[in-house]
Motif scaffolding. Sequence first.
Motif, PDB file in Angstrom:
ATOM      1  N   LEU A 156     176.819  54.715   5.433  1.00  0.00           N
ATOM      2  CA  LEU A 156     178.192  55.043   5.051  1.00  0.00           C
ATOM      3  C   LEU A 156     178.813  53.887   4.302  1.00  0.00           C
ATOM      4  O   LEU A 156     178.777  52.747   4.768  1.00  0.00           O
ATOM      5  CB  LEU A 156     179.027  55.359   6.293  1.00  0.00           C
ATOM      6  N   LEU A 157     179.369  54.209   3.145  1.00  0.00           N
ATOM      7  CA  LEU A 157     180.073  53.220   2.332  1.00  0.00           C
ATOM      8  C   LEU A 157     181.517  53.663   2.200  1.00  0.00           C
ATOM      9  O   LEU A 157     181.792  54.775   1.747  1.00  0.00           O
ATOM     10  CB  LEU A 157     179.427  53.100   0.960  1.00  0.00           C
ATOM     11  N   VAL A 158     182.434  52.810   2.629  1.00  0.00           N
ATOM     12  CA  VAL A 158     183.859  53.118   2.529  1.00  0.00           C
ATOM     13  C   VAL A 158     184.478  52.197   1.487  1.00  0.00           C
ATOM     14  O   VAL A 158     184.465  50.971   1.637  1.00  0.00           O
ATOM     15  CB  VAL A 158     184.584  52.956   3.877  1.00  0.00           C
TER      16      VAL A 158
ATOM     17  N   LEU B 135     182.855  57.246   1.077  1.00  0.00           N
ATOM     18  CA  LEU B 135     184.213  57.690   1.381  1.00  0.00           C
ATOM     19  C   LEU B 135     185.219  56.751   0.739  1.00  0.00           C
ATOM     20  O   LEU B 135     184.920  55.573   0.519  1.00  0.00           O
ATOM     21  CB  LEU B 135     184.459  57.688   2.888  1.00  0.00           C
ATOM     22  N   LYS B 136     186.397  57.272   0.503  1.00  0.00           N
ATOM     23  CA  LYS B 136     187.504  56.414   0.111  1.00  0.00           C
ATOM     24  C   LYS B 136     188.301  56.069   1.364  1.00  0.00           C
ATOM     25  O   LYS B 136     188.333  56.849   2.341  1.00  0.00           O
ATOM     26  CB  LYS B 136     188.389  57.122  -0.902  1.00  0.00           C
ATOM     27  N   THR B 137     188.949  54.924   1.341  1.00  0.00           N
ATOM     28  CA  THR B 137     189.772  54.508   2.467  1.00  0.00           C
ATOM     29  C   THR B 137     190.772  55.605   2.827  1.00  0.00           C
ATOM     30  O   THR B 137     191.445  56.152   1.946  1.00  0.00           O
ATOM     31  CB  THR B 137     190.524  53.208   2.138  1.00  0.00           C
ATOM     32  N   GLY B 138     190.839  55.925   4.114  1.00  0.00           N
ATOM     33  CA  GLY B 138     191.770  56.937   4.587  1.00  0.00           C
ATOM     34  C   GLY B 138     191.170  58.326   4.726  1.00  0.00           C
ATOM     35  O   GLY B 138     191.742  59.185   5.395  1.00  0.00           O
ATOM     36  N   GLN B 139     190.019  58.559   4.108  1.00  0.00           N
ATOM     37  CA  GLN B 139     189.379  59.864   4.241  1.00  0.00           C
ATOM     38  C   GLN B 139     188.734  59.993   5.616  1.00  0.00           C
ATOM     39  O   GLN B 139     188.475  59.002   6.303  1.00  0.00           O
ATOM     40  CB  GLN B 139     188.325  60.065   3.148  1.00  0.00           C
ATOM     41  N   SER B 140     188.458  61.227   5.974  1.00  0.00           N
ATOM     42  CA  SER B 140     187.830  61.480   7.265  1.00  0.00           C
ATOM     43  C   SER B 140     186.456  62.112   7.056  1.00  0.00           C
ATOM     44  O   SER B 140     186.175  62.690   5.991  1.00  0.00           O
ATOM     45  CB  SER B 140     188.696  62.404   8.121  1.00  0.00           C
ATOM     46  N   MET B 141     185.610  61.989   8.054  1.00  0.00           N
ATOM     47  CA  MET B 141     184.309  62.639   7.994  1.00  0.00           C
ATOM     48  C   MET B 141     183.712  62.704   9.387  1.00  0.00           C
ATOM     49  O   MET B 141     184.153  62.003  10.312  1.00  0.00           O
ATOM     50  CB  MET B 141     183.356  61.928   7.047  1.00  0.00           C
TER      51      MET B 141
ATOM     52  N   PRO C 286     187.310  50.193   5.127  1.00  0.00           N
ATOM     53  CA  PRO C 286     186.154  49.452   4.594  1.00  0.00           C
ATOM     54  C   PRO C 286     185.330  48.764   5.678  1.00  0.00           C
ATOM     55  O   PRO C 286     184.107  48.616   5.530  1.00  0.00           O
ATOM     56  CB  PRO C 286     186.802  48.448   3.637  1.00  0.00           C
ATOM     57  N   SER C 287     185.970  48.374   6.781  1.00  0.00           N
ATOM     58  CA  SER C 287     185.251  47.725   7.876  1.00  0.00           C
ATOM     59  C   SER C 287     184.264  48.668   8.574  1.00  0.00           C
ATOM     60  O   SER C 287     183.422  48.221   9.360  1.00  0.00           O
ATOM     61  CB  SER C 287     186.240  47.178   8.914  1.00  0.00           C
ATOM     62  N   GLN C 288     184.367  49.951   8.280  1.00  0.00           N
ATOM     63  CA  GLN C 288     183.457  50.920   8.874  1.00  0.00           C
ATOM     64  C   GLN C 288     182.245  51.190   7.986  1.00  0.00           C
ATOM     65  O   GLN C 288     181.404  52.022   8.331  1.00  0.00           O
ATOM     66  CB  GLN C 288     184.196  52.222   9.194  1.00  0.00           C
ATOM     67  N   THR C 289     182.157  50.475   6.884  1.00  0.00           N
ATOM     68  CA  THR C 289     180.942  50.513   6.073  1.00  0.00           C
ATOM     69  C   THR C 289     179.807  49.969   6.919  1.00  0.00           C
ATOM     70  O   THR C 289     179.858  48.840   7.403  1.00  0.00           O
ATOM     71  CB  THR C 289     181.108  49.664   4.806  1.00  0.00           C
ATOM     72  N   SER C 290     178.780  50.785   7.111  1.00  0.00           N
ATOM     73  CA  SER C 290     177.716  50.400   8.032  1.00  0.00           C
ATOM     74  C   SER C 290     176.601  51.441   7.957  1.00  0.00           C
ATOM     75  O   SER C 290     176.699  52.436   7.240  1.00  0.00           O
ATOM     76  CB  SER C 290     178.266  50.329   9.461  1.00  0.00           C
ATOM     77  N   VAL C 291     175.548  51.185   8.711  1.00  0.00           N
ATOM     78  CA  VAL C 291     174.523  52.196   8.931  1.00  0.00           C
ATOM     79  C   VAL C 291     174.675  52.666  10.363  1.00  0.00           C
ATOM     80  O   VAL C 291     174.700  51.851  11.292  1.00  0.00           O
ATOM     81  CB  VAL C 291     173.108  51.650   8.689  1.00  0.00           C
TER      82      VAL C 291
END
Lengths: 114, 113
Positions: free
Chosen positions: B110-112, B13-19, B83-88
């Motif tokens: 997830l990679l932000v 994802l790019k910063t600011g996108q939703s999913m 970006p801080s939500q990059t995680s498994v």
Amino acid sequence: QQQVKQSPQSLIVQKGGFSIINCAYENTAFDYFPWYQQFPGKGPALLIAIRPDVSEKKEGRFTISFNKSAKQFSLHIMDSQPGDSATYFCAASLLSGSARQLTFGSGTQLTVLP
Amino acid sequence: NAGVTQTPKFRVLKTGQSMTLLCAQDMNHEYMYWYRQDPGMGLRLIHYSVGEGTTAKGEVPDGYNVSRLKKQNFLLGLESAAPSQTSVYFCASTLAGGKETQYFGPGTRLLVL
């Protein structure tokens, strides 16, 4: 605030060797202590668990030792095999309302050399 | 039985996108959980659900929302990814609240950016 501290971070042993992973907890309300095994690309899976009224539990090559007064518990793996290579997480659990919540340690990556 | 399944397996994802991440279980479990796993941090509870239509906050709920419209599904939403939500992310389920064993899905990476 990490309520369950796990060590070591990584561990390398030879096939047939003995592995020990240690955990310490702070909250005396925890009443169930499971260990989870996680292989790369997979979710954690329950390996073995113990309740605080028991000092030791053994299942095959895996043993949990529990020291309630010291608030510590450990996983012992006898005759380690290459197939045991995985990340091991200790956890502590308590009932919060109607839901049982797990607090995990930071994990130990075990490598067993053939 | 498939157990606990998660989709997608990987997402950028790019910063600011939703999913929305989907967790499904076919074991008729009442309780479902969402965790995130970060290096050196173990797994931390984000949100959980004690039954259809009910959700509750875990240890690290900020930036996430969840919904449990059907008993077998538990959705985790990121409204504005950081970006801080990059995680498994792992989903887990258990038969009832007092049952100790949680069954985990295979995870969503997830990679932000």
